[in-house]
Design a protein around this motif. Structure first.
Motif, PDB file in Angstrom:
ATOM      1  N   ALA A 447       1.604 -16.424  14.408  1.00 22.76           N
ATOM      2  CA  ALA A 447       1.687 -15.486  15.357  1.00 22.76           C
ATOM      3  C   ALA A 447       2.882 -15.203  15.833  1.00 22.76           C
ATOM      4  CB  ALA A 447       0.855 -15.992  16.646  1.00 22.76           C
ATOM      5  N   LYS A 448       3.646 -16.279  16.024  1.00 26.66           N
ATOM      6  CA  LYS A 448       5.284 -16.013  16.514  1.00 26.66           C
ATOM      7  C   LYS A 448       5.986 -15.408  15.636  1.00 26.66           C
ATOM      8  CE  LYS A 448       8.869 -18.307  18.716  1.00 26.66           C
ATOM      9  NZ  LYS A 448      10.144 -17.519  18.255  1.00 26.66           N
ATOM     10  N   THR A 449       5.859 -15.587  14.382  1.00 26.75           N
ATOM     11  CA  THR A 449       6.688 -14.968  13.343  1.00 26.75           C
ATOM     12  C   THR A 449       6.161 -13.302  13.347  1.00 26.75           C
ATOM     13  OG1 THR A 449       6.814 -16.929  11.966  1.00 26.75           O
ATOM     14  CG2 THR A 449       7.153 -14.989  11.059  1.00 26.75           C
ATOM     15  N   LEU A 450       4.922 -13.224  13.315  1.00 27.26           N
ATOM     16  CA  LEU A 450       4.629 -11.852  13.584  1.00 27.26           C
ATOM     17  C   LEU A 450       4.884 -11.150  14.527  1.00 27.26           C
ATOM     18  CD1 LEU A 450       2.583  -9.636  12.240  1.00 27.26           C
ATOM     19  CD2 LEU A 450       0.905 -10.490  13.513  1.00 27.26           C
ATOM     20  N   LYS A 451       4.855 -12.030  15.831  1.00 28.48           N
ATOM     21  CA  LYS A 451       5.396 -10.862  16.941  1.00 28.48           C
ATOM     22  C   LYS A 451       6.863 -10.792  16.820  1.00 28.48           C
ATOM     23  CE  LYS A 451       5.854 -12.026  22.122  1.00 28.48           C
ATOM     24  NZ  LYS A 451       5.666 -12.713  22.939  1.00 28.48           N
ATOM     25  N   ASP A 452       7.712 -11.530  16.211  1.00 28.81           N
ATOM     26  CA  ASP A 452       9.144 -11.439  16.034  1.00 28.81           C
ATOM     27  C   ASP A 452       9.448  -9.983  15.264  1.00 28.81           C
ATOM     28  OD1 ASP A 452       9.554 -13.366  17.918  1.00 28.81           O
ATOM     29  OD2 ASP A 452      10.197 -14.813  16.010  1.00 28.81           O
ATOM     30  N   ASN A 453       8.396 -10.105  14.069  1.00 26.10           N
ATOM     31  CA  ASN A 453       8.794  -8.974  13.223  1.00 26.10           C
ATOM     32  C   ASN A 453       8.024  -7.705  13.787  1.00 26.10           C
ATOM     33  OD1 ASN A 453       9.754 -10.473  11.000  1.00 26.10           O
ATOM     34  ND2 ASN A 453       7.773 -10.901  10.257  1.00 26.10           N
ATOM     35  N   GLU A 591     -13.332   5.830  21.891  1.00 24.73           N
ATOM     36  CA  GLU A 591     -12.845   4.399  22.056  1.00 24.73           C
ATOM     37  C   GLU A 591     -12.423   3.869  20.750  1.00 24.73           C
ATOM     38  OE1 GLU A 591     -15.185   1.687  24.243  1.00 24.73           O
ATOM     39  OE2 GLU A 591     -16.436   3.461  25.405  1.00 24.73           O
ATOM     40  N   GLY A 592     -12.099   4.737  19.825  1.00 26.40           N
ATOM     41  CA  GLY A 592     -11.566   4.204  18.270  1.00 26.40           C
ATOM     42  C   GLY A 592     -10.452   3.368  18.530  1.00 26.40           C
ATOM     43  N   ARG A 593     -10.346   2.506  17.708  1.00 28.15           N
ATOM     44  CA  ARG A 593      -9.356   1.452  17.514  1.00 28.15           C
ATOM     45  C   ARG A 593      -9.419   0.699  16.234  1.00 28.15           C
ATOM     46  NH1 ARG A 593     -10.604  -4.128  19.938  1.00 28.15           N
ATOM     47  NH2 ARG A 593     -12.682  -4.124  20.001  1.00 28.15           N
ATOM     48  N   VAL A 594      -8.182   0.138  15.981  1.00 25.85           N
ATOM     49  CA  VAL A 594      -8.098  -0.333  14.431  1.00 25.85           C
ATOM     50  C   VAL A 594      -7.312  -1.705  14.859  1.00 25.85           C
ATOM     51  CG1 VAL A 594      -6.804  -0.215  12.498  1.00 25.85           C
ATOM     52  CG2 VAL A 594      -7.840   1.803  13.268  1.00 25.85           C
ATOM     53  N   ILE A 595      -7.900  -2.711  14.350  1.00 29.25           N
ATOM     54  CA  ILE A 595      -7.334  -4.123  14.051  1.00 29.25           C
ATOM     55  C   ILE A 595      -6.738  -4.296  12.729  1.00 29.25           C
ATOM     56  CG2 ILE A 595      -7.446  -6.580  14.577  1.00 29.25           C
ATOM     57  CD1 ILE A 595      -9.648  -5.834  16.768  1.00 29.25           C
ATOM     58  N   MET A 596      -5.671  -4.547  12.564  1.00 28.97           N
ATOM     59  CA  MET A 596      -5.067  -4.997  11.197  1.00 28.97           C
ATOM     60  C   MET A 596      -4.774  -6.657  11.251  1.00 28.97           C
ATOM     61  SD  MET A 596      -2.174  -2.419   9.959  1.00 28.97           S
ATOM     62  CE  MET A 596      -2.414  -0.752   9.701  1.00 28.97           C
ATOM     63  N   TYR A 597      -5.062  -7.237  10.612  1.00 32.63           N
ATOM     64  CA  TYR A 597      -4.998  -8.720  10.493  1.00 32.63           C
ATOM     65  C   TYR A 597      -3.817  -9.106   9.308  1.00 32.63           C
ATOM     66  CZ  TYR A 597      -8.778  -9.546  13.463  1.00 32.63           C
ATOM     67  OH  TYR A 597      -9.888  -9.341  14.466  1.00 32.63           O
ATOM     68  N   ALA A 598      -2.766  -9.443   9.605  1.00 25.38           N
ATOM     69  CA  ALA A 598      -1.491  -9.560   8.763  1.00 25.38           C
ATOM     70  C   ALA A 598      -0.475 -10.623   9.344  1.00 25.38           C
ATOM     71  CB  ALA A 598      -0.961  -8.333   8.511  1.00 25.38           C
ATOM     72  N   ASP A 599       0.196 -11.521   8.447  1.00 26.37           N
ATOM     73  CA  ASP A 599       0.851 -12.516   8.907  1.00 26.37           C
ATOM     74  C   ASP A 599       2.453 -11.900   8.642  1.00 26.37           C
ATOM     75  OD1 ASP A 599      -0.910 -14.324   9.419  1.00 26.37           O
ATOM     76  OD2 ASP A 599      -0.932 -14.944   7.593  1.00 26.37           O
ATOM     77  N   ASN A 600       2.455 -10.610   7.841  1.00 26.86           N
ATOM     78  CA  ASN A 600       4.032 -10.065   7.812  1.00 26.86           C
ATOM     79  C   ASN A 600       3.414  -8.751   8.044  1.00 26.86           C
ATOM     80  OD1 ASN A 600       5.165 -12.367   6.277  1.00 26.86           O
ATOM     81  ND2 ASN A 600       3.422 -12.229   4.883  1.00 26.86           N
ATOM     82  N   VAL A 601       4.792  -8.028   8.169  1.00 24.71           N
ATOM     83  CA  VAL A 601       4.735  -6.671   8.458  1.00 24.71           C
ATOM     84  C   VAL A 601       5.356  -5.931   7.109  1.00 24.71           C
ATOM     85  CG1 VAL A 601       5.748  -4.646  10.145  1.00 24.71           C
ATOM     86  CG2 VAL A 601       5.352  -7.038  11.000  1.00 24.71           C
ATOM     87  N   THR A 602       4.553  -5.317   6.415  1.00 21.38           N
ATOM     88  CA  THR A 602       4.914  -4.550   5.258  1.00 21.38           C
ATOM     89  C   THR A 602       5.381  -3.209   5.616  1.00 21.38           C
ATOM     90  OG1 THR A 602       2.796  -3.806   4.977  1.00 21.38           O
ATOM     91  CG2 THR A 602       3.153  -5.998   4.006  1.00 21.38           C
TER      92      THR A 602
END
Length: 707
Positions: A447-453, A591-602
């Motif tokens: 989570a923290k790495t993803l937040k920083d990216n 109310e449309g929304r999207v959740i992407m599950y990712a550990d890296n930001v490509t």
């Protein structure tokens, strides 16, 4: 006949601009134009409006059967008085003829033909040869070889009341048209004779024609329902088209035999000269066997491999395809062009490699290579004027459209000065915005790495659950929570995975959580996919889990949440284009929304989110300027593919078994209605003497009633 557009809507948002520019572009002679249409902006209505304005025969090309089925249903509603037809591959299962040299394994061609889809294909070619107000919605199977349209039309037979016919000659002609005589199992593509009455079951629809004779004179022609025998209409004349699309005249067939024998002679010599005795013997036996069957009954399994000689084509020339059935002035829409064009481009090479092996080892003559899909340049030569439609067009379409406008010489219809060949349709008539995108960690430890990216790329938004690792969950646990919360609001969910296996395993896991869920991928046949999507809209399912089939063109306004698992696995399924298309599935709900599950930001995540934000900003500004409040799309649930009465019995049985699984969740009135439906089906099967099916449903009824 004119195209008559039936719609309760008027052009709105960006639609008037798109319709005006693209119509003027066609009238001014532009060969290529592009419509960049965001999801939910009404691209199909725009296409329908252009067809209505131009009044030309039209081909709508889609890249898969599910999308083609949906478009077919929409165009049928827009043009109920015109000929809207459906043309896709009619194989539910297809194993092409092939040979694996390393294992010395020959695999004979095997296929399971879907009778319903074969009807639609026959209806398509017949409509094109008999009228101009025709829209064909097709998959890329339309670039594969069909029979010559001239032969198809020449073999058609017209019967008129009052004229005399020799019965034996009529029956011989029906055999030439590939109709089969069957007195007991009356089904599409068959005929039966009872005294002076001849019944012919059309191969293109669930209708039969009755020809009543007095001696040789045809006294009466009537259309009737083959299941109930109810007379629908009495006619003065009727035209019978061939039952199969690959038919040829007896003269052409006989003329092909010397050509095939000559090629066989050369091929045997070729193999013998190289010392390939086994291959020489193999091609001699196989070809001579096919020739004997052709001479006896006029048809053989694999007849398409001799199409070059039968049609009298030169070596290397392309076969006839559905495109050859269209008049010269036809209009082509390539829907989801970023997917459809690459598919068309790749079809020829995939087919060629398999055929070459068969030829090299003596299973087929070299001329079999000309039974093939069109090459890409051959496809382009058959086009007249094309409009590419996509939310994410490729550079190929964009370059063609720009160059077309730059090199345009003009005619009486002048193009707008600001026209570049590309029309953007971003604003939705409903005022709906592109969805908000939330990016969450696939594994909470990251989570923290993803937040920083995300902060680095300026993608972080306040609602994201990334304040610390303890507040996060792994993607599946978080997904389950989000699904349950969405279902509680009576909204639907789409989940995309990377593999078929994962989609099935996730479906089973969600079922254990008492979620009404179904998976959807390429192993489902075309009609079943449409039914699954309709059942999602009807509420029989709350969640569908799938792979890339959940991307382009699926019109599901009840879906408010799209979840993308493993969004950072850069590749075809998680590219910039794929992510934008997938996110678009949530753009039809307020109310449309999207959740992407990712550990890296490509790079794909960065570019797709940036484009979504750009469009959302344009939409917000338009709504503010015009005082529009976004409203979810309301759309009727349609049956895109119709089934025959016989097929409906089987499908009803399957649906009943699926509904029985959720019987406990029904309220009292729903249970009563369901049990009544079940009893009706039991009686229906019993009346048709289908006692095994009736007994199976009876046992189901007893189980539900607790007996």
């Amino acid at each position: 006949m004119q195209f008559k557009l039936n719609s309760k809507f008027n052009p709105n948002g960006d639609q008037p601009h798109a319709i005006d520019y693209l119509t003027k572009g066609v009238l001014s002679g532009l060969k290529h134009q592009t419509l960049l249409g965001a999801t939910g902006t009404g691209k199909t209505f725009t296409m329908a409006s252009i067809i209505h304005a131009l009044n030309r025969p039209t081909l709508v090309l889609a890249h898969n059967k599910t999308l083609a089925a949906q478009l077919f249903g929409e165009f049928k509603e827009f043009f109920p008085e015109n000929a809207v037809r459906y043309f896709v591959s009619y194989y539910d299962y297809y194993q092409p003829e092939s040979y694996i040299p390393s294992k010395d394994l020959y695999i004979e061609k095997d296929a399971d033909i879907n009778v319903e889809i074969e009807k639609y294909r026959n209806a398509s070619t017949q409509a094109l040869l008999s009228r101009r107000d025709v829209i064909i919605v097709a998959s890329v199977s339309c670039i594969y070889g069909l029979g010559d349209p001239e032969d198809y039309l020449a073999l058609s037979r017209v019967f008129e009341v009052g004229k005399s016919y020799v019965r034996e000659k009529i029956l011989a002609q029906l055999n030439d048209l590939q109709y089969q005589r069957d007195s007991y199992d009356f089904e599409p593509g068959t005929y039966r004779v009872r005294g002076d009455i001849l019944d012919i079951y059309f191969s293109s629809e669930d209708t039969a024609v009755k020809l009543e004779f007095f001696g040789n004179e045809l006294e009466k022609i009537s259309l009737f329902n083959p299941l109930t025998a109810e007379v629908k209409e009495v006619l003065k004349e009727v035209k019978i088209f061939p039952a199969k699309q690959y038919v040829t005249t007896d003269e052409k067939l006989k003329a092909s035999f010397p050509k095939i024998q000559e090629e066989l002679k050369d091929r045997i010599k070729y193999f013998n000269d190289k010392g390939m005795i086994l291959e020489a013997r193999r091609i001699e036996q196989k070809t001579n066997f096919d020739l004997e069957v052709l001479q006896e009954i006029g048809f053989v399994k694999g007849i398409e491999n001799y199409s070059r000689q039968i049609e009298g084509r030169s070596a290397g020339t392309p076969p006839s395809t559905l495109l050859d059935y269209f008049p010269d002035d036809f209009l082509l829409f390539v829907d989801e062009s970023h997917m459809s064009i690459p598919q068309v481009r790749g079809m020829y090479f995939g087919d060629r490699a398999r055929k070459q092996t068969l030829i090299d080892y003596g299973f087929r003559l070299p001329s079999a290579m000309d039974n093939r899909p069109l090459k890409f340049d051959e496809f382009n030569k058959r086009l007249n004027q094309t409009i590419y439609v996509s939310a994410t067009p490729n550079e190929y379409e964009l370059d063609l459209s720009r160059n077309e406008v730059m090199n345009h010489k003009g005619n009486d219809i002048k193009l707008p000065e600001d026209y570049t060949g590309l029309v953007e349709q971003i604003i939705r008539p409903t005022g709906l915005l592109d969805p908000v995108v939330d990016i969450r960690p696939a594994f909470k430890e990251n989570a923290k790495t993803l937040k920083d990216n995300l902060e680095k790329e300026n993608l972080l938004i306040p609602s994201m659950k990334l304040s610390n690792t303890l507040e996060c969950k792994n993607q599946i646990d978080d997904l389950v929570d989000e699904i349950l919360a969405t279902i509680k609001k009576k909204q639907r969910v789409l989940v995309t995975t990377l593999t078929k296996r994962m989609s099935e395993e996730l479906t089973n896991y969600l079922k254990e959580k008492d979620v009404k869920v179904e998976y959807l991928h390429s192993d489902r046949d075309a009609i079943e996919r449409v039914e699954i999507l309709n059942n999602l809209r009807l509420g029989h399912f709350d969640v569908i889990v799938g792979i890339n089939l959940l991307r382009e063109g699926l019109d599901l306004p009840e879906v408010s949440l799209v979840a993308i698992l493993d969004a950072d696995k850069e590749g075809f399924l998680r590219s910039h284009v794929s992510l934008i298309q997938t996110m678009g599935r949530a753009a039809r709900h307020e109310e449309g929304r999207v959740i992407m599950y990712a550990d890296n930001v490509t790079k794909s995540i960065v570019s797709s989110v940036a484009e979504t934000r750009r469009r959302r900003k344009l939409q917000e500004n338009f709504n503010k300027e015009h005082g529009i409040t976004p409203v979810s799309i309301k759309k009727d649930i349609r049956v895109s593919l119709e089934r025959s009465e016989e097929a409906k019995v089987d499908i009803d049985e399957i649906d009943l078994e699926k509904k029985a699984e959720s019987f406990k969740l029904m309220d009292k009135s729903q249970r009563k209605k369901f049990l009544q439906e079940l009893r009706f089906q039991i009686e229906l099967h019993a009346d048709m003497m289908e006692f095994e099916k009736a007994a199976k449903l009876r046992d189901l009824l007893f189980d539900l009633e607790g007996k």
